[in-house]
Design a protein around this motif. Sequence first.
Motif, mmCIF file in Angstrom:
data_model
loop_
_atom_site.group_PDB
_atom_site.id
_atom_site.type_symbol
_atom_site.label_atom_id
_atom_site.label_comp_id
_atom_site.label_asym_id
_atom_site.label_seq_id
_atom_site.Cartn_x
_atom_site.Cartn_y
_atom_site.Cartn_z
ATOM 1 N N LYS A 1 -8.321 -10.650 11.873
ATOM 2 C CA LYS A 1 -7.989 -12.441 11.117
ATOM 3 C C LYS A 1 -6.908 -13.199 10.661
ATOM 4 C CE LYS A 1 -12.440 -11.946 9.616
ATOM 5 N NZ LYS A 1 -13.446 -11.144 8.871
ATOM 6 N N LEU A 2 -5.529 -11.727 10.559
ATOM 7 C CA LEU A 2 -4.688 -12.151 9.227
ATOM 8 C C LEU A 2 -3.310 -12.878 9.996
ATOM 9 C CD1 LEU A 2 -4.194 -9.673 6.493
ATOM 10 C CD2 LEU A 2 -4.795 -11.207 6.560
ATOM 11 N N GLU A 3 -2.931 -14.091 9.580
ATOM 12 C CA GLU A 3 -1.734 -14.255 10.406
ATOM 13 C C GLU A 3 -0.578 -14.355 9.736
ATOM 14 O OE1 GLU A 3 -1.632 -15.534 13.512
ATOM 15 O OE2 GLU A 3 -4.050 -15.498 13.791
ATOM 16 N N ILE A 4 0.009 -12.767 10.349
ATOM 17 C CA ILE A 4 1.683 -12.235 9.334
ATOM 18 C C ILE A 4 2.610 -12.346 10.430
ATOM 19 C CG2 ILE A 4 2.795 -10.332 8.257
ATOM 20 C CD1 ILE A 4 -0.583 -9.437 7.977
ATOM 21 N N GLU A 5 3.686 -13.587 9.868
ATOM 22 C CA GLU A 5 5.250 -13.741 10.294
ATOM 23 C C GLU A 5 5.473 -12.213 10.159
ATOM 24 O OE1 GLU A 5 6.951 -17.459 10.709
ATOM 25 O OE2 GLU A 5 5.045 -17.868 10.769
ATOM 26 N N HIS A 6 5.934 -11.953 8.801
ATOM 27 C CA HIS A 6 6.719 -10.737 7.854
ATOM 28 C C HIS A 6 6.001 -10.345 7.138
ATOM 29 C CE1 HIS A 6 10.190 -13.636 9.476
ATOM 30 N NE2 HIS A 6 9.631 -14.236 8.633
ATOM 31 N N LEU A 7 6.069 -9.220 7.991
ATOM 32 C CA LEU A 7 5.043 -8.462 6.928
ATOM 33 C C LEU A 7 5.459 -7.720 5.669
ATOM 34 C CD1 LEU A 7 2.701 -6.035 7.588
ATOM 35 C CD2 LEU A 7 3.840 -4.819 8.404
ATOM 36 N N SER A 8 6.752 -7.405 5.493
ATOM 37 C CA SER A 8 7.243 -6.957 3.974
ATOM 38 C C SER A 8 6.995 -7.717 3.331
ATOM 39 C CB SER A 8 8.324 -6.883 4.273
ATOM 40 O OG SER A 8 9.685 -8.027 4.900
ATOM 41 N N SER A 9 7.000 -9.543 3.673
ATOM 42 C CA SER A 9 7.439 -10.719 2.827
ATOM 43 C C SER A 9 6.025 -10.977 2.321
ATOM 44 C CB SER A 9 7.286 -11.878 3.705
ATOM 45 O OG SER A 9 9.277 -11.795 3.752
ATOM 46 N N TYR A 10 5.212 -10.536 3.180
ATOM 47 C CA TYR A 10 3.612 -10.863 3.096
ATOM 48 C C TYR A 10 2.672 -9.714 1.690
ATOM 49 C CZ TYR A 10 -2.000 -10.553 4.027
ATOM 50 O OH TYR A 10 -3.119 -9.856 3.602
ATOM 51 N N LEU A 11 3.015 -8.309 2.795
ATOM 52 C CA LEU A 11 2.992 -7.662 1.900
ATOM 53 C C LEU A 11 3.292 -7.649 -0.063
ATOM 54 C CD1 LEU A 11 3.045 -4.259 3.706
ATOM 55 C CD2 LEU A 11 0.646 -5.513 2.958
ATOM 56 N N ALA A 12 4.601 -7.904 0.080
ATOM 57 C CA ALA A 12 4.895 -8.064 -1.545
ATOM 58 C C ALA A 12 4.543 -8.847 -2.351
ATOM 59 C CB ALA A 12 7.094 -8.611 -1.604
ATOM 60 N N THR A 13 4.525 -10.527 -1.171
ATOM 61 C CA THR A 13 3.862 -12.002 -2.228
ATOM 62 C C THR A 13 1.957 -11.254 -2.434
ATOM 63 O OG1 THR A 13 4.600 -13.342 -0.406
ATOM 64 C CG2 THR A 13 2.401 -14.331 -1.764
ATOM 65 N N ALA A 14 1.508 -10.188 -1.689
ATOM 66 C CA ALA A 14 0.368 -9.719 -1.619
ATOM 67 C C ALA A 14 -0.116 -9.629 -3.576
ATOM 68 C CB ALA A 14 -0.747 -8.986 -0.603
ATOM 69 N N VAL A 15 0.777 -7.888 -3.148
ATOM 70 C CA VAL A 15 1.004 -7.490 -4.586
ATOM 71 C C VAL A 15 1.269 -7.980 -5.319
ATOM 72 C CG1 VAL A 15 2.166 -5.399 -4.884
ATOM 73 C CG2 VAL A 15 1.526 -5.080 -3.436
ATOM 74 N N LYS A 16 1.919 -9.407 -5.538
ATOM 75 C CA LYS A 16 2.318 -9.650 -6.870
ATOM 76 C C LYS A 16 0.961 -10.673 -6.926
ATOM 77 C CE LYS A 16 7.289 -10.325 -5.981
ATOM 78 N NZ LYS A 16 8.452 -11.309 -5.630
#
Length: 190
Positions: free
Chosen positions: A66-81
């Motif tokens: 279901k996820l729409e991710i363009e930049h994996l590193s940015s997505y993961l960092a934002t999700a963790v924050k």
Amino acid sequence: MKVLLDDFDKQYIAAIKNGDKEAFAQVYEHYWKKLLAISFQHTKNKEMAEEIVQDVFISLWQRRSKLEIEHLSSYLATAVKFSTFKMLDRTRRQEMIRDAVLPKDDHQLDEEVIDARFLQEYVDGIVEKLPERCKLVFQLSRKEQKSHQEIAEELHISEKAVEANITRALKMLRINLRRVGFSLFLFLFL
């Protein structure tokens, strides 16, 4: 270099969306320590930071299609924050509740006491929504420990009416508590 990073992200994102466990494991290995550092920077608690990062990866895997991710590193960092701040907020709220519930000199929190108080407040909230007669009968029965006969005499109603109102109140409590998973507590409470 940015094009290569985008291609890397796109390849791994596509593979994960397709359920490729190997690609997911590689992403996990690649980003785990960086994400742990981000979370630890805010929590100052290694176990909590590990739990947060683990939860983010679990969520990524469960919601992969279901996820729409363009930049994996940015997505993961934002999700963790975001998850870190959510956990810290939840922890602060729990601490505030502990301070409000317990006397100032007794900071040894007994979770069972807090759970019982929350349950009691929840039950009281449900009772408040009952029809007036039903609420009154229930309170006389449960809070004032009066018998059916005493309640009937006090309210000038039959014992059958008392019994019917108590049954109605208990049914409403069961329904509402079952919705939030307190069935066992209801059994123990009543």
